[in-house]
Scaffold this active site. Structure first.
Site, PDB file in Angstrom:
ATOM      1  N   HIS A   1      45.154  53.144  36.117  1.00  0.00           N
ATOM      2  CA  HIS A   1      43.912  53.759  36.617  1.00  0.00           C
ATOM      3  C   HIS A   1      43.951  55.266  36.401  1.00  0.00           C
ATOM      4  CE1 HIS A   1      42.296  50.206  38.916  1.00  0.00           C
ATOM      5  NE2 HIS A   1      43.556  49.829  38.778  1.00  0.00           N
TER       6      HIS A   1
ATOM      7  N   GLU B   1      45.782  39.395  43.493  1.00  0.00           N
ATOM      8  CA  GLU B   1      46.660  40.475  43.970  1.00  0.00           C
ATOM      9  C   GLU B   1      46.733  40.386  45.497  1.00  0.00           C
ATOM     10  OE1 GLU B   1      44.931  44.333  43.453  1.00  0.00           O
ATOM     11  OE2 GLU B   1      46.804  45.402  43.804  1.00  0.00           O
TER      12      GLU B   1
END
Ligand SMILES: O=c1[nH]cnc2c1ncn2[C@@H]1O[C@H](CO)[C@@H](O)[C@H]1O
Ligand SMILES: [Zn+2]
Length: 384
Positions: free
Chosen positions: A25, A215
């Site tokens: 990210h 996740e």
């Protein structure tokens, strides 16, 4: 005298090995010093620390919460200082330079354009600023002897309602620096099917996307991402382990979903350190990547957020080498897997594998031969 082929790569070899990063990210990888400078320049006075080392530690500790939701709160500070064109160009350029210095030769870096509009930029201006920064970073890296190529993935936030718009943005820039689309953010309560229109649009456009799934939430999230939304890859996907049974005698049986993921070679973007911080795995040794690699799932190694995890591609590999005794061959396997799974055209992926990755590993794997020669002639000189 018999020579011993070294099986464990050194930290220096890991750093020099060509690496491919699919899940990183942009707003999770800023240099702490840059955050402080940008905050000062923009009058943002809510940083919890104003000294780079301390700020770096603060991010790691705050992200070490065992919960994805709390982990995500730390992004308020990075996004706050990424609101102007200049800031975005700088952060993207530094990202490319930092990855290149760490030996990354190809990276897909993601960010959510909708989180960078607070100072009046348009979505298009955000994308163009980040692209400019990546190009600048590639140039700077090359000038200091590193080669890297960076593609952007545009992320839509799963709690928001702009996914179709961001998917259209990704499609508009597909020939200029944007290689695909993603959704991210809190997983529980925000299933990917909320954004079905975006995924269906991208399918119709023959475009590519990955989805953060499996996740903080388990198999239903992975199943939806694949079978309802049609994801090309899974961001994390660690929880696929819940559909794999290992019996006491070591025999393994896969449930239907795990079998599908393996049979269809669905790439898993695994991010070990991030998973330890959000509670998706208990330790490196117990991280599902060990079993998934053994079972030949299309597994890849990634950083997720270098700032929040205090990590790098080299560090992730160091942890895995330590936990699973991986060799350079294992590293090459993960790297080729990642390159095969990238969103750039097939011929470019193939050229990266054959012209950059394989020769890079061949060179590292042959180093011991030359070191051995030096020692042998040294000792023969001594005894002779
Ligand atoms: O591991 C993750 N799971 C889900 N969302 C994440 C993760 N890491 C970062 N983001 C979210 O993605 C946004 C765009 O880059 C970040 O602002 C953060 O909110
Ligand atoms: Zn992520």
């Amino acid at each position: 005298m018999t020579s011993q082929i070294p099986s464990t790569p050194t930290a220096d070899q890991i750093r020099r090995a060509p690496k491919v990063l699919l899940h990183d990210h942009l707003d999770g990888g800023l240099r702490p010093g840059t955050i402080i400078e940008l905050a000062r320049a923009q009058g943002y006075d809510r940083l919890p620390e104003t000294e780079p080392d301390k700020l770096g530690i603060w991010f790691r500790e705050a992200a070490d919460s065992g919960s994805l939701e709390r982990y995500l709160e730390t992004f308020a500070h990075t996004c706050a200082v990424m609101q102007t064109r200049e800031a975005l160009v700088r952060v993207a350029a530094e990202c490319a330079v930092d990855l290149a210095e760490d030996g990354v030769v190809y990276a897909e870096v993601r960010y959510a354009p909708e989180q960078h509009l607070e100072a009046g930029l348009t979505l298009e201006e955000v994308v163009e600023a980040v692209n400019e920064g990546f190009r600048e970073g590639e140039r700077q890296a090359r000038a200091s002897g590193h080669r890297i190529r960076v593609g952007a993935l545009l992320t839509a936030m799963r709690h928001a309602a702009r996914a179709l718009e961001i998917a259209e943005l990704a499609n508009a820039y597909r020939d200029s620096g944007v290689v695909g689309f993603d959704i991210a953010g809190a997983e529980a309560g925000f299933p990917p099917t909320r954004h079905l229109d975006a995924f269906e649009y991208l399918k119709r456009e023959n475009n590519h996307f990955t989805i953060h799934a499996g996740e903080a939430f388990g198999l239903p999230s992975i199943w939806q991402a694949l079978q309802w939304c049609g994801a090309d890859r899974l961001g994390h996907g660690v929880r696929i382990i819940d559909d794999i049974e290992v019996a006491e005698d070591g025999s393994v049986s896969l449930g239907r979903l795990a079998a599908y993921v393996r049979d269809k070679r669905i790439p898993l973007e695994m991010c070990p350190t991030s998973n330890l911080q959000t509670g998706a795995a208990a330790s490196y040794k117990e991280h599902p990547i060990g079993l998934l690699r053994k079972l030949h799932f299309r597994t890849t190694v990634n950083t997720d957020n270098r700032l929040m995890s205090g990590t790098s591609m080299s560090k992730e590999f160091e942890f895995l080498v330590e936990a699973f005794d991986y060799t350079l061959d294992d590293m090459q396997w993960f790297t080729v897997n990642a390159m095969k799974s990238a969103f750039i055209p097939f011929d470019e992926r193939l050229a990266m594998i054959n012209e950059v990755i394989k020769p890079g590993y061949a060179e590292l794997k042959s180093e011991w031969l030359f070191q051995q020669t030096a020692t042998t002639s040294d000792s023969s000189r001594r005894t002779g």
